[in-house]
Design a protein around this motif. Structure first.
Motif: not given
Length: 634
Positions: A503-525
């Motif tokens: 209901i709440a997640v599913g495949q569409n809401h599971f994401l791999q964060i790009p390796e180029s993003l190193k800072e927490f704020d950038d990952c969240v954005h």
């Protein structure tokens, strides 16, 4: 002597009647087996002087020989109360507390190089510790931390502020004896002897005059008394300007006792007035009265009750004594904050992990609290979370049972009673019916049932969980039944979690964060942008109002929305671990809860709680893709 974690390990081994396995200790302390082995080696090193040790069998079971228990117990039972909940990164925090303790007793600046030499660490390590110390001191009234590039480090402030701060650190685990040795290597303060005597006198006075306080509050008062004695020995005194404050009968009795038993340790009237105020602040258990509750306290209580009712359709005011108890707690919290005696240096992040719904409510209310000019530390917010969580998040849905039996009514009633006695509130028997009735109306009775419990041979279609029991079952059958029902309870829980995942997640809401993003704020954005949520986040406010700290490597960010919508959970997997707020993170969980979804709120936040349990969080760290993520719920 023993660190906090070592004391906990020893306590588990000491007070368990049978050998305890290494892997169980590791699970309970959220550490690796290798770490527990290292701790046991260090424990045995300390015990070697007494000729005792903790034994580890070939099956990795830890135990203490019978003849050695009393010797170890004498070392383990320390009269100085220590908060046993903060064991994470204990080596680092022990050093940070030691540095702060040393600065409290230094009259001049101390350079970082000198501190590094005294503590046998690098200057860069001291630099990192200074960053943490700045955060801790920022909320302390009566004390300030000066960092000079030319002079070094120094604590300055009122004597009352420094004494209270030291008492709090003793409660948090500051090794006062070791700290004083770093500053005054030639002096012997006989700390344990002094503390033991004063602790005994304080206990007698409090019990005699029936001024009952909590165990932790007693520990804080005892630490305050010890610090007062030590500071007086070193020549740090209050300005004696409180002579007009009368001493209570209890304090007068304590004063006489201190003079007769500890003549060499002088306490001035100002000292006794200070300790009296200390005790009054800790008096959690005196009879409830609303004479000190003001409009601000009532407004804060109303805020939380309104948010809970608005978002979750739960009226807290209907709970017996809730409003009175919560008002009392908020009033005490605000009084302490006004005196500069708030819950600083308190890092019980596991509370937020255990009660994610309540932690989300508290985070949502923070902007409103700030508008009321009320600012609480993370520690105080965690206590509010615990207060609410104890009401909102302590019960799991029961396993619903249908009992089918052709036995006598008295026997059927006995079976019902035995099942309830065995399983308590974790199960609910929705019906008890004879076989013929079930055969005629099975669809009616099977509606909303998890398990069929039967004393008969029945014909039921495949797919139903069925447990057969004898009519009069003995101890062996009880154990078997309990084991089966616990297994079905776990299956039921995992089924709810799987349903919530779809209901709440599913495949569409599971994401791999790009390796180029190193800072927490950038990952969240990045995660927010993928679903068009980026406008919900004001970067300047996010960390204070949405990020909820916990004690695992899974970061939790919460949004609660008043407008209609569909509640969703985003799972962001980091390709490599990153560090944020001195915590290593491997996964980011972002919750978007909409108030129109109140019917599924319990299961929704149970799902988040499950993800942040240490075992699941560790599994989550090893997950590479969505299919592996789904296996966590099998």
């Amino acid at each position: 002597m023993f660190s906090k974690r070592q004391k906990i390990i020893l306590s588990y081994i000491m007070y368990t009647d049978m050998p305890i396995k290494l892997d169980l200790l590791a699970d309970m302390l959220q550490a690796s087996i290798r770490t527990i082995r290292m701790e046991l080696e260090n424990i045995n090193l300390l015990l070697s002087e007494t000729g005792t040790q903790v034994h580890i069998s070939k099956k990795s079971q830890c135990y203490i020989e019978q003849g050695e228990e009393e010797t170890i117990k004498k070392l383990l039972v320390n009269p100085i109360f220590v908060d046993k909940n903060n064991i994470e990164n204990h080596v680092i925090w022990d050093r940070i507390y030691t540095i702060m303790g040393m600065l409290c007793f230094e009259s001049d600046y101390v350079s970082m190089e000198e501190l590094a030499d005294r503590l046998y660490v690098s200057k860069s390590t001291i630099n990192l510790d200074v960053t943490e110390i700045k955060k801790l001191i920022s909320r302390m009234s009566g004390i300030r931390f000066t960092v000079s590039s030319t002079k070094g480090l120094k604590f300055e402030g009122s004597e009352e502020g420094i004494r209270y701060f030291l008492a709090k650190m003793v409660l948090q685990g500051l090794n006062l004896e070791k700290t004083l040795q770093h500053v005054f290597p030639e002096k012997d303060f006989c700390i344990f002897e002094i503390y033991f005597q004063m602790n005994k006198m304080l206990k007698e006075a409090i019990v005699k005059y029936q001024f009952i306080i909590s165990g932790k509050a007693f520990g804080l008062v005892s630490a305050g008394l010890l610090i007062t004695a030590i500071r007086n020995q070193l020549g740090y005194h209050f300005a004696d300007n409180q002579t007009e404050v009368p001493l209570s009968s209890m304090m007068k009795g304590l004063e006489e006792h201190l003079k007769s038993e500890m003549g060499t340790t002088a306490f001035t009237n100002a000292d006794l007035v200070y300790i009296q105020q200390f005790i009054m602040e800790q008096n959690h258990l005196y009879p409830y009265t609303n004479e000190n509750w003001d409009a601000a306290d009532q407004k804060i209580v109303s805020l939380f009750t309104h948010v809970v009712k608005e978002f979750f359709q739960v009226d807290l005011i209907k709970y017996p004594d809730f409003e009175k108890n919560f008002l009392f707690y908020i009033n005490q919290l605000n009084q302490r904050a006004k005196n500069g005696h708030d819950y600083t240096n308190f890092n019980k992040r596991q509370i937020n992990r255990m009660f994610p719904m309540s932690a989300s409510i508290v985070a949502f209310c923070q902007p409103c609290l700030q508008d009321m000019e009320t600012t609480y530390s993370d520690a105080e917010l965690a206590y509010i979370t615990l207060f609410l969580g104890n009401l909102l998040e302590t019960e799991d849905p029961p396993l619903k049972l249908l009992l089918i039996s052709d036995e006598h009514t008295a026997l059927v009633n006995w079976i019902v009673s035995e099942v309830v006695r065995l399983m308590g509130a974790s199960v609910r028997i929705v019906n008890a019916i004879p076989t013929y009735l079930f055969e005629e109306k099975d669809e009616l009775f099977l509606n909303d049932v998890d398990v069929i419990l039967t004393t008969e041979q029945i014909n039921v279609s495949r797919g139903w969980n069925i447990v057969f029991i004898q009519s009069l079952f003995g101890k062996t059958e009880q154990n078997f039944l309990q084991s089966l029902l616990n297994d079905y309870l776990n299956q039921s829980k995992m089924k709810r979690l799987r349903e919530m995942e779809s209901i709440a997640v599913g495949q569409n809401h599971f994401l791999q964060i790009p390796e180029s993003l190193k800072e927490f704020d950038d990952c969240v954005h990045y995660l927010l942008e993928q679903f068009g949520y980026e406008k919900m986040l004001d970067n300047g406010v996010m960390m204070g109002n949405h990020f909820i700290p916990n004690d695992t490597k899974t970061a939790y960010i919460s949004f609660m929305e008043e407008r209609p919508g569909r509640s969703r959970i985003i799972i962001g997997k980091l390709p490599k671990s990153i560090t944020y707020r001195n915590k290593t993170l491997h996964t980011i969980v972002i919750s978007f809860y909409y108030k129109n979804d109140y019917a599924l709120s319990h299961s929704y936040y149970q799902f988040i709680r499950f993800l942040m349990e240490p075992n699941q969080s560790n599994q989550l760290g090893r997950v590479k893709g969505y299919l592996e993520f789904k296996k966590i719920f099998n």
